[in-house]
Motif scaffolding. Structure first.
Motif, mmCIF file in Angstrom:
data_model
loop_
_atom_site.group_PDB
_atom_site.id
_atom_site.type_symbol
_atom_site.label_atom_id
_atom_site.label_comp_id
_atom_site.label_asym_id
_atom_site.label_seq_id
_atom_site.Cartn_x
_atom_site.Cartn_y
_atom_site.Cartn_z
ATOM 1 N N ILE A 89 0.888 -1.160 0.000
ATOM 2 C CA ILE A 89 0.000 0.000 0.000
ATOM 3 C C ILE A 89 0.929 1.213 0.000
ATOM 4 O O ILE A 89 1.644 1.447 0.984
ATOM 5 C CB ILE A 89 -0.903 0.041 1.253
ATOM 6 C CG1 ILE A 89 -1.708 -1.260 1.416
ATOM 7 C CG2 ILE A 89 -1.823 1.263 1.181
ATOM 8 C CD1 ILE A 89 -2.763 -1.525 0.374
ATOM 9 N N GLY A 148 0.720 4.313 13.206
ATOM 10 C CA GLY A 148 0.311 3.612 11.987
ATOM 11 C C GLY A 148 -0.911 2.748 12.241
ATOM 12 O O GLY A 148 -1.482 2.751 13.350
ATOM 13 N N GLY A 149 -1.274 1.986 11.210
ATOM 14 C CA GLY A 149 -2.464 1.155 11.294
ATOM 15 C C GLY A 149 -2.319 0.005 12.285
ATOM 16 O O GLY A 149 -3.291 -0.398 12.923
ATOM 17 N N SER A 150 -1.116 -0.527 12.410
ATOM 18 C CA SER A 150 -0.928 -1.663 13.323
ATOM 19 C C SER A 150 -1.237 -1.249 14.758
ATOM 20 O O SER A 150 -1.938 -1.964 15.486
ATOM 21 C CB SER A 150 0.504 -2.185 13.241
ATOM 22 O OG SER A 150 0.803 -2.587 11.933
ATOM 23 N N HIS A 181 -5.638 -7.966 7.340
ATOM 24 C CA HIS A 181 -4.220 -7.637 7.482
ATOM 25 C C HIS A 181 -3.639 -8.381 8.683
ATOM 26 O O HIS A 181 -4.303 -8.521 9.724
ATOM 27 C CB HIS A 181 -4.049 -6.126 7.669
ATOM 28 C CG HIS A 181 -2.623 -5.682 7.577
ATOM 29 N ND1 HIS A 181 -1.830 -5.519 8.687
ATOM 30 C CD2 HIS A 181 -1.846 -5.396 6.506
ATOM 31 C CE1 HIS A 181 -0.614 -5.132 8.287
ATOM 32 N NE2 HIS A 181 -0.598 -5.045 6.974
ATOM 33 N N THR A 238 -5.396 -5.390 2.109
ATOM 34 C CA THR A 238 -4.075 -5.161 1.531
ATOM 35 C C THR A 238 -3.865 -6.076 0.321
ATOM 36 O O THR A 238 -3.256 -5.683 -0.667
ATOM 37 C CB THR A 238 -2.999 -5.477 2.586
ATOM 38 O OG1 THR A 238 -3.453 -4.962 3.829
ATOM 39 C CG2 THR A 238 -1.666 -4.864 2.230
ATOM 40 N N ASP A 263 -11.111 -2.096 9.796
ATOM 41 C CA ASP A 263 -9.749 -1.717 9.425
ATOM 42 C C ASP A 263 -9.808 -1.007 8.070
ATOM 43 O O ASP A 263 -9.871 -1.647 7.021
ATOM 44 C CB ASP A 263 -8.861 -2.968 9.349
ATOM 45 C CG ASP A 263 -7.423 -2.601 8.986
ATOM 46 O OD1 ASP A 263 -7.145 -1.399 8.761
ATOM 47 O OD2 ASP A 263 -6.579 -3.514 8.919
ATOM 48 N N ALA A 265 -7.369 1.072 7.164
ATOM 49 C CA ALA A 265 -6.014 1.648 7.053
ATOM 50 C C ALA A 265 -5.726 2.044 5.608
ATOM 51 O O ALA A 265 -5.229 3.131 5.336
ATOM 52 C CB ALA A 265 -4.967 0.665 7.559
ATOM 53 N N ASP A 292 -5.383 5.241 8.038
ATOM 54 C CA ASP A 292 -3.942 5.503 7.997
ATOM 55 C C ASP A 292 -3.664 6.744 7.152
ATOM 56 O O ASP A 292 -3.555 6.631 5.915
ATOM 57 C CB ASP A 292 -3.198 4.294 7.407
ATOM 58 C CG ASP A 292 -2.310 3.602 8.428
ATOM 59 O OD1 ASP A 292 -2.215 4.099 9.568
ATOM 60 O OD2 ASP A 292 -1.722 2.562 8.077
ATOM 61 N N HIS A 294 -0.990 8.076 6.670
ATOM 62 C CA HIS A 294 0.235 7.904 5.872
ATOM 63 C C HIS A 294 0.007 7.014 4.651
ATOM 64 O O HIS A 294 0.936 6.715 3.914
ATOM 65 C CB HIS A 294 1.441 7.473 6.710
ATOM 66 C CG HIS A 294 1.368 6.124 7.362
ATOM 67 N ND1 HIS A 294 2.157 5.790 8.437
ATOM 68 C CD2 HIS A 294 0.631 5.036 7.116
ATOM 69 C CE1 HIS A 294 1.910 4.552 8.812
ATOM 70 N NE2 HIS A 294 0.993 4.067 8.020
ATOM 71 N N LYS A 295 -1.228 6.621 4.445
ATOM 72 C CA LYS A 295 -1.594 5.976 3.183
ATOM 73 C C LYS A 295 -2.561 6.921 2.448
ATOM 74 O O LYS A 295 -2.158 7.664 1.581
ATOM 75 C CB LYS A 295 -2.254 4.619 3.451
ATOM 76 C CG LYS A 295 -1.345 3.617 4.161
ATOM 77 C CD LYS A 295 -2.015 2.254 4.306
ATOM 78 C CE LYS A 295 -1.068 1.198 4.808
ATOM 79 N NZ LYS A 295 -0.743 1.317 6.250
HETATM 80 C C1 PLP Z 1 -5.466 -2.937 5.642
HETATM 81 C C2 PLP Z 1 -4.260 -2.630 6.466
HETATM 82 N N1 PLP Z 1 -4.351 -2.671 7.808
HETATM 83 C C3 PLP Z 1 -3.297 -2.417 8.606
HETATM 84 C C4 PLP Z 1 -2.082 -2.098 8.066
HETATM 85 C C5 PLP Z 1 -0.923 -1.822 8.982
HETATM 86 O O1 PLP Z 1 -0.654 -0.465 8.940
HETATM 87 P P1 PLP Z 1 0.799 0.125 9.315
HETATM 88 O O2 PLP Z 1 1.737 -0.401 8.285
HETATM 89 O O3 PLP Z 1 0.548 1.593 9.209
HETATM 90 O O4 PLP Z 1 1.120 -0.316 10.682
HETATM 91 C C6 PLP Z 1 -1.931 -2.052 6.679
HETATM 92 C C7 PLP Z 1 -0.624 -1.741 6.071
HETATM 93 O O5 PLP Z 1 -0.428 -1.796 4.893
HETATM 94 C C8 PLP Z 1 -3.047 -2.301 5.858
HETATM 95 O O6 PLP Z 1 -2.960 -2.261 4.528
#
Ligand code: PLP
Length: 472
Positions: A89, A148-150, A181, A238, A263, A265, A292, A294-295
């Motif tokens: 992504i 971030g998303g995590s 993810h 993803t 989610d 993200a 997210d 940053h995406k």
């Molecule tokens: C759908 C999805 N969820 C969670 C994440 C995790 O995000 P991060 O990489 O910002 O921790 C991603 C990362 O690509 C993602 O695509």
């Protein structure tokens, strides 16, 4: 050049020199991004080893260090800031966000607690409230900016656990699709659950969760004495960009008394577009949502967010106290971010979002996302015209997955052929794509999400696909 007696405190002259040299180099870097290779073709292992260094006792000239960063270390990478980055992504990096980071790091104010910088905290809170508005959350909602998303997914799982399960929570089970993810599974484990408590429900041919299977699994688990507490839906996976039927998930979660986390993200910011909103009906019914920036908002890495429909849920999950801490805010107009998040000290990431949004206006971001939807759709239509190519996942948002499937080739041979095709395309270094497994078979993915990717690069991408297919 004048100097101060304190080695850690450069003089105004020295600061000017550092900033102007850096500005010069960075502006040149941005201007040449379209010509820079989309990926790195050298020996990264050797470069990395060559840069391992001992703890330096004395300093080095700034110019030399800047050259090391920009001329040696930076080119040894996927060019994640360039227009040809179509892998995983893609991230962003709009320039004013970098300026905001510079300002934030120079003023270095503390935004973990409200009383330390009320007006700056307000700017970050404005960002959180804008995000809530984007996903359709009403008053009473709130959230936090994460790295971030995590971390956003982890915060969501912990919040759901604390809202829906007793302190002894081991019989709690959570539900998501087999396309989710991997940070969701990781979050469950970090939140203290055995990995087996994460039920990965099968998906249909569009890679969307099968709600009837989900319902059946929840009922089966209840009969077996488990405590279902959380459903995690995807607003853009993803793997293939699939969007789960969020409205149906919301109905099910409501009926079963489960927390619904979405989610988003990757896909969540497409709520800024009409087509995105149509693809994600039900998003605003989720109890919590990962976005997210940053995406989908083209900000630099290190900017995620978790939004919750009821801000108090975040507070109940995270607020704690200590004698040395200041009094926390209970006025709903204000917020102490440390009360809503695992973090206490952290960067002032809110400014990185606030400045570009104020400077450009949110419509500029929505229009850019609309362009990505067009480009992905265009790519899918052109790919379909290439003899032998089949579309594995149509773009639901801005991601298309495809493979070359010539008659008579199947199984591992087909995977091999497509891995080879991916390598040939990437070798040209105009674009960088990645692959994945869809339905047990290898597929190539094009994910269009960089604010720097426009039609000229997509045309180049399609040319590279065509010539790589022909050269087989
Ligand atoms: C759908 C999805 N969820 C969670 C994440 C995790 O995000 P991060 O990489 O910002 O921790 C991603 C990362 O690509 C993602 O695509």
């Amino acid at each position: 050049m004048s100097k101060t007696p304190y080695p850690l405190e450069p003089s105004p002259d020295e600061m000017h020199a550092m900033l102007s040299e850096t500005a010069e180099r960075l502006i040149e870097h941005i201007a040449t991004l379209p010509e820079q290779p989309a990926s790195y073709g050298g020996d990264g292992r050797a470069e990395a080893r060559a840069l391992a260094e001992g703890l330096p006792a004395s300093g080095t000239d700034f110019h030399e260090l800047l050259e090391l960063i920009l001329d040696r270390a930076t080119p040894t990478s996927f060019n994640t800031a360039g227009p040809g980055y179509l892998a995983y992504i893609p991230g962003g990096g709009v320039f004013p966000a970098a300026v905001a980071d510079l300002i934030a790091n120079v003023v270095n104010r503390y935004v973990g607690v409200w009383v330390a910088a009320p007006a700056l905290v307000q700017l970050e809170l404005n960002v959180v409230r804008w995000f809530c508005e984007i996903v359709g959350y009403a008053e009473g909602s709130g959230g936090v900016l994460t790295s971030g998303g995590s971390l956003a997914n982890l915060t969501a799982v912990v919040t759901a656990r604390r809202e829906r399960l007793p302190e002894a929570f081991w019989s709690g089970t959570m539900y998501t699709s087999d396309q989710t993810h991997h940070s969701v599974r990781k979050s469950a484990v970090l939140a203290g659950f055995p990995e087996a408590n994460v039920r990965e429900i099968p998906t249909n041919e569009r890679q969307e969760i099968v709600v009837s299977d989900l319902r059946a699994r929840i009922a089966e688990d209840r009969r077996a004495g488990h405590e279902p507490f959380l459903i995690v839906g995807s607003a853009g996976t993803t793997n293939t960009g699939a969007v789960d039927p969020l409205d149906e998930l919301a109905d099910l979660a409501e009926g079963e008394g489960l927390w619904l986390h979405v989610d988003g993200a990757y896909g969540g910011f497409f709520a800024l577009t009409e087509r995105g909103r149509a693809a994600m009906i039900g998003l605003s019914r989720a109890d919590s949502i990962t976005l997210d920036p940053h995406k989908g908002l083209f900000l630099p890495y290190g900017t995620g967010s978790l939004l919750v429909r009821d801000e108090l849920a975040l507070r109940r999950a995270h607020a704690t106290f200590a004698d040395y801490m200041p009094v926390m805010q209970h006025d709903p107009d204000f917020v102490d971010f440390c009360d809503l998040s695992p973090e206490l000290s952290r960067d002032f990431r809110g400014l990185r979002a606030w400045l570009p949004i104020r400077l450009f206006g949110i419509d500029a971001f929505g229009d850019c996302l609309d362009e990505k939807l067009d480009l992905a759709r265009w790519a899918a239509d052109r790919l379909r015209e290439v003899p032998g190519i089949e579309i594995v996942a149509e773009p639901r948002l801005s991601l298309v997955a495809f493979r070359l499937a010539p008659a008579g080739v199947s199984g591992a041979d087909l995977d091999e052929l497509n891995r080879d095709l991916l390598a040939r395309i990437n070798e040209k270094q105009n674009v960088y794509m990645t692959g994945t497994m869809v339905g047990g078979r290898f597929a190539l993915r094009i994910c269009v999400l960089s604010f720097r990717t426009h039609m000229d690069r997509m045309e180049q991408c399609l040319d590279d696909v065509r010539t790589s297919v022909e050269a087989r």
